[in-house]
Design a protein around this motif. Structure first.
Motif, PDB file in Angstrom:
ATOM      1  N   LEU A 254       0.871  -1.185   0.000  1.00 36.17           N
ATOM      2  CA  LEU A 254       0.000   0.000   0.000  1.00 36.17           C
ATOM      3  C   LEU A 254       0.900   1.223   0.000  1.00 36.17           C
ATOM      4  O   LEU A 254       1.845   1.316   0.806  1.00 36.17           O
ATOM      5  N   CYS A 255       0.608   2.146  -0.938  1.00 37.70           N
ATOM      6  CA  CYS A 255       1.370   3.411  -0.944  1.00 37.70           C
ATOM      7  C   CYS A 255       0.663   4.424  -0.050  1.00 37.70           C
ATOM      8  O   CYS A 255      -0.542   4.652  -0.189  1.00 37.70           O
ATOM      9  N   VAL A 256       1.415   4.995   0.895  1.00 37.18           N
ATOM     10  CA  VAL A 256       0.966   6.158   1.668  1.00 37.18           C
ATOM     11  C   VAL A 256       2.059   7.202   1.474  1.00 37.18           C
ATOM     12  O   VAL A 256       3.203   6.988   1.900  1.00 37.18           O
ATOM     13  N   GLU A 257       1.715   8.267   0.758  1.00 41.13           N
ATOM     14  CA  GLU A 257       2.732   9.187   0.231  1.00 41.13           C
ATOM     15  C   GLU A 257       2.620  10.569   0.874  1.00 41.13           C
ATOM     16  O   GLU A 257       1.536  11.152   0.906  1.00 41.13           O
ATOM     17  N   THR A 258       3.737  11.041   1.354  1.00 45.54           N
ATOM     18  CA  THR A 258       3.822  12.413   1.878  1.00 45.54           C
ATOM     19  C   THR A 258       4.090  13.308   0.680  1.00 45.54           C
ATOM     20  O   THR A 258       5.126  13.138   0.014  1.00 45.54           O
ATOM     21  N   ALA A 259       3.142  14.194   0.353  1.00 47.00           N
ATOM     22  CA  ALA A 259       3.216  14.821  -0.968  1.00 47.00           C
ATOM     23  C   ALA A 259       2.910  16.316  -0.946  1.00 47.00           C
ATOM     24  O   ALA A 259       2.226  16.835  -0.056  1.00 47.00           O
TER      25      ALA A 259
END
Ligand code: TA6
Length: 279
Positions: A254-259
């Motif tokens: 699962l990608c959890v991205e700080t963006a």
């Protein structure tokens, strides 16, 4: 090759250089191709936090599927056709500019060979600082070295390893998200956040901490300097089109991205840090 007490460099058979940091707190691997953290194994629980596709291409011919790809100076598709999604830093060589190495804390600074590229006219310097201590801190530092302001987007596009996507729940997200699978229409964040099918969401509230619950395991994902958190899982159908993923690979990640997806403008001489802290 030993670079310091806890930092080693090796070349893969396919020809890219990998750094290994192995200190008292964790083992971490970073690809110098792309400046990309590939794995993070804390020693207190020996649980691998990051997912790397078994079909990841490790010969420098394309961005590596997994770990923490660096998206810069844009996020997602480029405005100009023919330019790479997520910018051009994740598919070029980086090099080490500094190592500070102690028993329980090792910090590396990496720089890309070139921050110029088609699709971006800013004059920028970029530094990636990776700190391996009781948590893993990844800091993408952008500064405006030119004579006019520029606006950029970026993401620490982290792929987290999970036992099975059906076991995952996310805590800490709130407010509206833009759903890429539905034309970026806005929806409220679900209170009980499970991942069902293809999920591709830009959460516009900059959550300072997201908890990724996976059965008895919890991974804490801290963020700073962001304007959004992106959650992505391709689901079974989209995965069929992703050549560097196994057909059922979506079940283990699962990608959890700080963006920064809405754009950050840097004045001349200004610096901005995008930070993700994984625990
Ligand atoms: O961060 C989510 C996303 O933008 C998805 O839309 C999907 O394209 C994903 O990134 C992976 O992109 P990539 O270019 O690495 O295949």
């Amino acid at each position: 090759m030993k670079l310091s007490t806890h930092v080693f460099q090796k070349q893969t058979d396919a020809g890219i250089n990998i750094l290994t940091i192995d200190n008292q707190t964790a083992s971490v691997e970073i690809s110098l191709f792309g400046g990309q953290v590939l794995s993070y194994l804390p020693k207190h629980d020996s649980r691998q936090r990051l997912w790397l596709s078994p079909k990841a291409v490790l010969d420098g011919s394309k961005a590596i599927r997994g770990g923490v790809p660096i998206c810069w100076p844009w996020f997602g598709q480029a405005k100009t056709t023919g330019l790479p999604a997520h910018g051009y830093l994740r598919s070029q060589p980086w090099h080490v500019v500094r190592i500070d190495d102690e028993l329980e804390k090792t910090t590396l600074q990496l720089q890309p060979h070139d921050t110029h590229g088609a699709g971006f006219d800013g004059i920028a310097s970029v530094l990636l600082e990776v700190e391996v201590s009781e948590r893993l801190s990844i800091r993408l530092i952008t500064s405006n070295q030119g004579d006019k302001p520029f606006t950029y987007c970026a993401a620490l596009h982290s792929y987290f390893a999970v036992s099975h996507i059906e076991n995952v729940r996310l805590n800490g997200l709130k407010g509206q998200y833009l759903d890429k699978t539905q034309g970026f229409s806005a929806f409220p964040t679900p209170t009980s956040y499970a991942i069902e099918g293809e999920v591709d969401r830009v959460h516009l509230f900059a959550s300072p901490e997201v908890e990724l619950k996976d059965g008895k395991n919890t991974t804490r994902i801290g963020s700073l300097g962001h304007d959004s958190v992106v959650v992505w899982n391709p689901g079974i159908d989209k995965t069929k089109d992703i050549t560097d993923m196994e057909p059922m690979g979506f079940q283990q990640m699962l990608c959890v991205e700080t963006a920064i997806t809405q754009g950050k403008t840097l004045e001349v001489g200004e610096e901005h840090q995008l930070i993700q802290i994984i625990g």
